[in-house]
Design a protein around this motif. Sequence first.
Motif, PDB file in Angstrom:
ATOM      1  N   ARG A  28      -4.229  -1.892  -1.541  1.00 27.65           N
ATOM      2  CA  ARG A  28      -4.408  -0.741  -2.807  1.00 27.65           C
ATOM      3  C   ARG A  28      -6.006  -0.514  -2.962  1.00 27.65           C
ATOM      4  O   ARG A  28      -6.518   0.349  -3.720  1.00 27.65           O
ATOM      5  N   TYR A  31      -8.068   0.681  -6.259  1.00 27.74           N
ATOM      6  CA  TYR A  31      -6.912   1.063  -7.111  1.00 27.74           C
ATOM      7  C   TYR A  31      -5.971  -0.286  -7.682  1.00 27.74           C
ATOM      8  O   TYR A  31      -5.185  -0.162  -8.431  1.00 27.74           O
ATOM      9  N   LEU A  34      -6.027  -0.655 -11.426  1.00 28.73           N
ATOM     10  CA  LEU A  34      -4.945  -0.274 -12.034  1.00 28.73           C
ATOM     11  C   LEU A  34      -3.848  -1.221 -12.583  1.00 28.73           C
ATOM     12  O   LEU A  34      -3.507  -1.222 -13.743  1.00 28.73           O
ATOM     13  N   GLY A  40       0.297   2.613 -17.202  1.00 25.32           N
ATOM     14  CA  GLY A  40       1.734   3.357 -16.688  1.00 25.32           C
ATOM     15  C   GLY A  40       2.691   2.961 -17.599  1.00 25.32           C
ATOM     16  O   GLY A  40       2.838   2.083 -18.584  1.00 25.32           O
ATOM     17  N   LEU A  76       3.191   7.301 -11.392  1.00 28.23           N
ATOM     18  CA  LEU A  76       1.759   6.873 -11.754  1.00 28.23           C
ATOM     19  C   LEU A  76       1.157   6.909 -10.195  1.00 28.23           C
ATOM     20  O   LEU A  76       0.216   7.292 -10.268  1.00 28.23           O
ATOM     21  N   TYR A  77       1.577   6.309  -9.222  1.00 32.80           N
ATOM     22  CA  TYR A  77       1.039   6.171  -8.002  1.00 32.80           C
ATOM     23  C   TYR A  77       1.527   7.194  -7.124  1.00 32.80           C
ATOM     24  O   TYR A  77       2.784   7.000  -6.920  1.00 32.80           O
ATOM     25  N   SER A 186       2.850  -0.217  -7.886  1.00 35.50           N
ATOM     26  CA  SER A 186       1.935  -0.301  -6.722  1.00 35.50           C
ATOM     27  C   SER A 186       2.618  -1.228  -5.871  1.00 35.50           C
ATOM     28  O   SER A 186       2.487  -0.964  -4.403  1.00 35.50           O
ATOM     29  N   PHE A 219      -3.722   8.713  -8.122  1.00 34.72           N
ATOM     30  CA  PHE A 219      -2.876   8.194  -9.507  1.00 34.72           C
ATOM     31  C   PHE A 219      -2.929   9.578 -10.427  1.00 34.72           C
ATOM     32  O   PHE A 219      -3.795  10.172 -10.376  1.00 34.72           O
TER      33      PHE A 219
END
Length: 485
Positions: A28, A31, A34, A40, A76-77, A186, A219
């Motif tokens: 990731r 990210y 996050l 989220g 979200l992702y 994620s 995102f």
Amino acid sequence: MTTPDHETTRRELLRRTATLSLAAISARGVYEVLEELGGGPARAAAAPPRRRQEQYLVDNVEIILDNGVTVAIPPLYNDVITARLTTRTTWTVTALKKAKTRVETALAAVEAPYSSNAAGLTMVVGWGLPFFRTFVPSLWPAYLPAIPGADPRQYAVLDAIRFPSDDASTVLEDNHVMFKFRSDSSAIVSGAERALFEDQNSKAYIGDLFDLTSKRIGFLGRGFDKPSIGRTLALAAGVPGAGSIPDRAQLMMGFTSTQTQALAPDNIPSFETLPGVTDQWPSGYFAAGCAMHLSHLYLDIDTWYRSLDFSTRTKRMFSPRTPDQAAGTVTVPNGPAQVASLTEVKQDAANLHQSGHNSLLQLATRLGADVTDNYGRVRTKGAAVPLREDFNTLDDPFSWAPGGVGPADKPGLHFVAFVPGHHLFHRARLAMDGVLPDGTDLRQAPYSIAARDSGINAMMRASHRQNYVIPPRRNRSFPLAELLT
């Protein structure tokens, strides 16, 4: 002045950026922050249902109300991996058919444990025209969606082009395939990528079939009742202008993108749904599929906030006629009642020397009259035809390699549009530059609005573009290969 929390987040962001050279395909990178920030939605993952043929749809998308407007909350992702078929294989008919079986088996295995809503996993597999021309050259002319009645034959799937506001540096890509992964988790996204492209011991591994060309991580930050993820990450990365992103913003440019009335409902984007758009009704090979545009845009966040006040930003994003909004508003109505007429757009261009991003697009993306679709449903005037999925990013995906990603302080937007034909996307994108569907060119006198000055064009620059064909689920793996002899 920065706060201790901000400094901590920034140090963590920089630490992870520094170690990306050791990262794997599924990593990731920056990210991962996050996961610590949260933001989220908490959504239940229903039991895996039978998945629809329309790959591009996400089931049971959450809807909230903001400023009196219904807003969709997508996953979200959003990751996109692009690739070409590997040069290490001799792609005979036998090899293509075996690859088709392998890829479909792998995709089915990866998605099987999850629901097809945002809490689970949805994947979209799209194929570029270079794939069809290179690997199924004898088949694609008869099967790719075409525009009915056109003489000579005109296809509804087209190569990407540069638009008037693009510059010569915009790359028109030639990938064979793209894989899009969407989830609130994620871990689910990374797990799918790892199983497919990284872990050679995975029963779903297909990485040997492809040479990967980019990994695009993005995102779509919740905002609204939670802190803006775009703002938080941009601040951590030291992006100029990040402090001006509203606390409730879904995207870095400060406005909501997913008003339900501005997005295509259910399967309008499919090739076969609207009468007369393509020849795929009722039983085309690509029925329940659609056309897709994928582009990457760099955003000038600093200029957007520093040079324009809130009222001006609102009118640039929507329409010069948009009523003044209360300070801090992020969701502006964008339904059929707000669709600008051709006359109004021309008047604003002539009298105010201004144009709004949405008012221009509406001329080419909304139904001009009620339509009964091929499934017998009435689609009302003003309904949107494209289904957009635009999501922010901070990295430079074209510095990507299997060992990591590039700089993590490059604010941008990965833009995806699902439409019934690329000709419709091209018409809409030209309208965004002032070339209207009726042939009026706002770049010319008496309007004289340069394409870069139209709407919000001056705040973004397209670095890469490509168009893809999204087959229905039944044909998502190596489409047409099974028909080769």
